[in-house]
Each structure stands twice: as structure tokens, then as C-alpha cells.
Design a protein around this motif. Structure first.
Motif, PDB file in Angstrom:
ATOM      1  N   ILE A 158      21.502  -3.102  33.812  1.00  0.00           N
ATOM      2  CA  ILE A 158      21.250  -4.068  34.451  1.00  0.00           C
ATOM      3  C   ILE A 158      20.279  -5.179  34.046  1.00  0.00           C
ATOM      4  CG2 ILE A 158      20.358  -4.825  36.868  1.00  0.00           C
ATOM      5  CD1 ILE A 158      20.604  -1.845  37.601  1.00  0.00           C
ATOM      6  N   THR A 159      20.941  -6.386  33.577  1.00  0.00           N
ATOM      7  CA  THR A 159      20.054  -6.982  32.696  1.00  0.00           C
ATOM      8  C   THR A 159      20.504  -8.571  32.981  1.00  0.00           C
ATOM      9  OG1 THR A 159      19.258  -7.652  30.391  1.00  0.00           O
ATOM     10  CG2 THR A 159      21.753  -7.069  30.809  1.00  0.00           C
ATOM     11  N   GLY A 160      19.638  -9.691  32.298  1.00  0.00           N
ATOM     12  CA  GLY A 160      19.713 -11.037  32.741  1.00  0.00           C
ATOM     13  C   GLY A 160      18.741 -11.413  31.765  1.00  0.00           C
ATOM     14  N   HIS A 161      18.228 -12.585  32.684  1.00  0.00           N
ATOM     15  CA  HIS A 161      17.136 -13.355  32.406  1.00  0.00           C
ATOM     16  C   HIS A 161      16.076 -13.022  33.075  1.00  0.00           C
ATOM     17  CE1 HIS A 161      19.551 -15.952  29.583  1.00  0.00           C
ATOM     18  NE2 HIS A 161      20.601 -15.995  30.657  1.00  0.00           N
ATOM     19  N   ASP A 162      14.774 -13.415  32.226  1.00  0.00           N
ATOM     20  CA  ASP A 162      13.351 -13.061  33.106  1.00  0.00           C
ATOM     21  C   ASP A 162      12.387 -13.893  32.390  1.00  0.00           C
ATOM     22  OD1 ASP A 162      11.519 -11.892  34.698  1.00  0.00           O
ATOM     23  OD2 ASP A 162      11.804  -9.786  34.205  1.00  0.00           O
ATOM     24  N   ALA A 163      11.367 -13.963  32.705  1.00  0.00           N
ATOM     25  CA  ALA A 163      10.176 -14.854  32.052  1.00  0.00           C
ATOM     26  C   ALA A 163       8.927 -14.259  32.683  1.00  0.00           C
ATOM     27  CB  ALA A 163      10.469 -16.235  32.065  1.00  0.00           C
ATOM     28  N   TYR A 164       7.904 -14.588  32.061  1.00  0.00           N
ATOM     29  CA  TYR A 164       6.495 -14.054  32.546  1.00  0.00           C
ATOM     30  C   TYR A 164       5.721 -15.598  32.531  1.00  0.00           C
ATOM     31  CZ  TYR A 164       1.493 -13.759  32.292  1.00  0.00           C
ATOM     32  OH  TYR A 164      -0.005 -13.920  32.399  1.00  0.00           O
ATOM     33  N   SER A 165       5.059 -16.129  33.532  1.00  0.00           N
ATOM     34  CA  SER A 165       4.287 -17.196  33.775  1.00  0.00           C
ATOM     35  C   SER A 165       2.748 -16.836  34.262  1.00  0.00           C
ATOM     36  CB  SER A 165       4.862 -17.908  35.084  1.00  0.00           C
ATOM     37  OG  SER A 165       4.075 -19.060  35.309  1.00  0.00           O
ATOM     38  N   GLY A 166       2.028 -17.365  32.924  1.00  0.00           N
ATOM     39  CA  GLY A 166       0.578 -17.187  33.022  1.00  0.00           C
ATOM     40  C   GLY A 166      -0.008 -17.677  34.421  1.00  0.00           C
ATOM     41  N   SER A 167       0.901 -18.819  34.964  1.00  0.00           N
ATOM     42  CA  SER A 167      -0.019 -19.401  36.144  1.00  0.00           C
ATOM     43  C   SER A 167      -0.016 -18.594  37.311  1.00  0.00           C
ATOM     44  CB  SER A 167       0.785 -20.738  36.090  1.00  0.00           C
ATOM     45  OG  SER A 167       1.935 -20.470  36.331  1.00  0.00           O
ATOM     46  N   LYS A 168       1.033 -17.646  37.259  1.00  0.00           N
ATOM     47  CA  LYS A 168       1.113 -16.940  38.476  1.00  0.00           C
ATOM     48  C   LYS A 168       0.543 -15.608  38.535  1.00  0.00           C
ATOM     49  CE  LYS A 168       5.730 -18.867  39.269  1.00  0.00           C
ATOM     50  NZ  LYS A 168       7.223 -18.614  39.741  1.00  0.00           N
ATOM     51  N   GLY A 169      -0.206 -15.223  37.444  1.00  0.00           N
ATOM     52  CA  GLY A 169      -0.872 -13.841  37.512  1.00  0.00           C
ATOM     53  C   GLY A 169      -0.852 -13.436  36.024  1.00  0.00           C
ATOM     54  N   ASN A 170      -1.718 -12.405  36.031  1.00  0.00           N
ATOM     55  CA  ASN A 170      -1.863 -11.735  34.524  1.00  0.00           C
ATOM     56  C   ASN A 170      -0.538 -10.705  34.260  1.00  0.00           C
ATOM     57  OD1 ASN A 170      -2.161  -8.751  35.557  1.00  0.00           O
ATOM     58  ND2 ASN A 170      -4.316  -9.465  36.011  1.00  0.00           N
ATOM     59  N   LYS A 171      -0.431 -10.239  32.988  1.00  0.00           N
ATOM     60  CA  LYS A 171       0.750  -9.572  32.588  1.00  0.00           C
ATOM     61  C   LYS A 171       1.008  -8.388  33.285  1.00  0.00           C
ATOM     62  CE  LYS A 171       1.424 -11.594  28.106  1.00  0.00           C
ATOM     63  NZ  LYS A 171       1.652 -11.422  26.476  1.00  0.00           N
ATOM     64  N   ASP A 173       0.628  -8.142  36.549  1.00  0.00           N
ATOM     65  CA  ASP A 173       1.064  -8.456  37.915  1.00  0.00           C
ATOM     66  C   ASP A 173       2.638  -8.809  38.069  1.00  0.00           C
ATOM     67  OD1 ASP A 173       1.305  -9.671  40.509  1.00  0.00           O
ATOM     68  OD2 ASP A 173      -0.171 -11.047  40.305  1.00  0.00           O
ATOM     69  N   LEU A 174       3.356  -8.084  38.831  1.00  0.00           N
ATOM     70  CA  LEU A 174       4.907  -8.063  38.905  1.00  0.00           C
ATOM     71  C   LEU A 174       5.045  -9.422  39.309  1.00  0.00           C
ATOM     72  CD1 LEU A 174       7.284  -6.401  38.645  1.00  0.00           C
ATOM     73  CD2 LEU A 174       7.174  -5.886  40.921  1.00  0.00           C
ATOM     74  N   ALA A 175       4.348 -10.299  40.368  1.00  0.00           N
ATOM     75  CA  ALA A 175       4.613 -11.349  41.010  1.00  0.00           C
ATOM     76  C   ALA A 175       4.760 -12.514  39.869  1.00  0.00           C
ATOM     77  CB  ALA A 175       3.561 -11.727  41.917  1.00  0.00           C
ATOM     78  N   ALA A 176       4.024 -12.159  38.592  1.00  0.00           N
ATOM     79  CA  ALA A 176       3.961 -13.096  37.415  1.00  0.00           C
ATOM     80  C   ALA A 176       5.323 -13.320  36.826  1.00  0.00           C
ATOM     81  CB  ALA A 176       3.094 -13.143  36.605  1.00  0.00           C
ATOM     82  N   TYR A 177       6.416 -12.601  37.239  1.00  0.00           N
ATOM     83  CA  TYR A 177       7.688 -12.439  36.517  1.00  0.00           C
ATOM     84  C   TYR A 177       8.740 -13.071  37.248  1.00  0.00           C
ATOM     85  CZ  TYR A 177       5.134  -9.543  33.277  1.00  0.00           C
ATOM     86  OH  TYR A 177       4.086  -9.099  32.283  1.00  0.00           O
ATOM     87  N   ARG A 178       9.474 -13.909  36.560  1.00  0.00           N
ATOM     88  CA  ARG A 178      10.492 -14.537  37.397  1.00  0.00           C
ATOM     89  C   ARG A 178      11.504 -13.684  38.123  1.00  0.00           C
ATOM     90  NH1 ARG A 178      13.577 -19.395  34.231  1.00  0.00           N
ATOM     91  NH2 ARG A 178      11.235 -20.127  34.384  1.00  0.00           N
TER      92      ARG A 178
END
Length: 288
Positions: A158-171, A173-178
Motif C-alpha cells: 500500500i503505497t503512494g505519495h506522502d510528505a511531512y509539513s513542519g508548519s503542521k506539527g513536529n515529526k 505528530d501524525l497530523a503533520a503528514y499529508r
């Protein structure tokens, strides 16, 4: 600049470190997908440089060389496993009795059609039976049940695209990932069908910066990306699957041995000890 979808580009702001393919253009904003690593990014048009033809050819040669190296490593491992199995069998059983193998059924669900095709080509080259399905990352939790029921796989990717956004939380924090939460929920649902990690082997996660801990601990994946939040190569999941598929079921799959054949290594991939799925039987009976 006459920018069009499908073009290969690099970004000035990142010193042209990654080659992207233009996925979508919306005014002066461009959606980019990594050409060889699973990374999704946004960039302004003025930050992009169209890759010259000479650079395209050079890059293709370099990538092909790296992929061939990983392929050769896997084939060497496979040959050693086969020779060991043949030796043990011939030592204990009459040589006149032929064996047969049960093929492992792989379900590969991908959020990118181009990467899915690349992966399927490699599965076929490695002699694996695969069912490839394109599903947008956000739709994974809604599609997973029907696909498992239809395909009945032993291994699922099960794969695809993802990304971490520092503006949404620290690494952490699950909510910081697309898209990690969609991968986690899909794995959880798959585990309701098969809780045993050795009966359904799951590789899960986006290519770039997925929340590795959640996929392994909360979701229940056997293997996942990305421990160090680094980009993984588009073909890495296939090598993980192949190692599991060709390891005899009475032996465990050593995680380090799995990662050794990938293009990314332990910074981008990790997992749990897992039993192999390669099974043989006898006698072999020809079918007409």
C-alpha cells in the motif's frame, strides 16, 4: 518558460537535487511528482528549470545502472537460497521425485499510475505474480476491503505519495503528514482480515517522509517507510516483496538482508522479522 505537464524539471531553490515530472499546473503554482523517488511537492513556476535533453539521457543511464545493481544483488541472494534449498532437498529425498512451487500472490495498491507501471514491470522481471491497482491515497480506507476480498493476497503493498509539513506539527505528530493517516487506516482494515503478520505480509507508506512508527505499531505493517523521513526509490517496495516471496516459509526474513537489496537502505525503510512465503510440494504433476 513554456512549461507543460509531463516535462522533467528541477528546482533552483534546492540546487536541482531531485528530478520531478510536472503533474499539474495551476496558474503560477506547479504540482510535482519525483521521477524516481516517491516525493510530491509544490513549486512556483519561476523556481523550475526544464531538464535539458543531455541531462535527461545522462540521468536515465545513471538510474538504470543503480537499478541493475539492485537487481543483480537480489538475483544473487535468490540463487543462494535456491541452491541451499535444492541441497537440503536432494540430501533427504529421492532425486527422482520432482517438486512444484506455489506462487505467492501480490496485491500492489499505488497512488501513482506511473510508479505502479514501473513496479509491475519489475515484479514480472523477478517472476512474481502481481495484481496492480491504482487508488488515490485518500480513497485507500474505502477501497481496501473489496480489493482484499477479491484478490486474496499473501503479500500486499500500500503505497503512494506522502510528505511531512513542519508548519503542521513536529515529526512525531501524525497530523503533520499529508497521507500517512490514510495508509495507517488501510493497514488497520487489512489486519481485520488477517491479524497474523506471517499470513498477510504488508508493506505500507508513502515514498517520502511517512510516519514509520504509526504504520508499524498502530497500523500493523510488516515493513514501512520512512524511519529517517527520507525519500525512498519507486522500486524499493518490490525488492522487499521479492525477498519475502522467495524466502522459504520455515525461515525468517532478516530485515537487514531485505534492506541490503533496496536502493534506499535503512534510513528510508524498516520493518519486523517476518516468515518467508516460498512453499514447495511434491510430486510435480504436469497439467495439460
Amino acid at each position: 518558460m513554456n512549461l507543460m505537464t509531463g516535462m522533467l524539471v528541477t528546482r533552483y531553490s534546492y540546487q536541482h537535487d531531485i528530478v520531478f515530472r510536472v503533474k499539474h499546473i495551476n496558474g503560477d503554482k506547479v504540482l510535482l511528482h519525483g521521477e524516481d523517488i516517491r516525493l510530491e511537492a509544490d513549486a512556483p513556476v519561476e523556481d523550475l528549470r526544464i531538464l535539458p535533453e543531455d541531462d535527461v539521457r545522462k540521468r536515465e543511464e545513471e538510474i538504470k545502472e543503480k537499478e541493475e545493481y539492485s537487481y543483480r544483488l537480489f538475483r544473487q541472494d535468490y540463487q543462494l537460497m535456491k541452491e541451499k534449498k535444492d541441497y537440503e532437498y536432494n540430501k533427504e529425498k529421492p532425486r527422482s521425485i520432482q517438486r512444484f512451487q506455489l506462487p505467492v500472490k501480490v496485491l500492489h495498491i499505488d497512488g501513482d499510475r506511473l510508479y505502479l507501471k514501473k513496479c509491475i514491470d519489475l515484479y514480472q522481471r523477478l517472476g512474481l505474480q502481481v495484481h496492480g491497482v491504482y487508488v488515490n491515497e485518500k480513497d485507500l480506507p474505502f477501497e481496501i476491503d473489496a480489493l482484499i476480498q477479491k484478490i486474496q493476497p499473501e503479500i500486499m503493498v500500500i503505497t503512494g505519495h506522502d510528505a511531512y509539513s513542519g508548519s503542521k506539527g513536529n515529526k512525531k505528530d501524525l497530523a503533520a503528514y499529508r497521507n500517512t493517516r490514510f495508509f495507517v487506516e488501510a493497514v488497520r482494515q487489512a489486519r481485520t482480515w488477517s491479524p497474523n503478520l506471517d499470513q498477510l505480509v504488508i508493506f505500507a507508506g508513502g515514498a517520502c517522509q511517512s510516519h514509520f512508527e504509526s504504520l508499524i505499531r498502530a497500523g500493523g505493517a510488516n515493513f514501512a517507510s520512512s524511519p529517517d523521513r527520507v525519500n525512498i526509490h519507486a522500486l524499493d517496495p518490490v525488492y522487499v516483496v521479492a525477498k519475502v516471496a522467495y524466502t522459504p516459509f520455515m525461515e525468517k526474513v532478516d530485515v537487514y538482508d531485505v534492506l541490503r537489496n533496496t536502493l534506499t537502505g535503512e534510513k528510508g525503510l524498516g520493518g519486523m522479522e517476518t516468515r518467508g512465503l516460498y512453499r514447495t510440494g511434491l510430486p510435480y504433476v504436469e497439467t495439460k
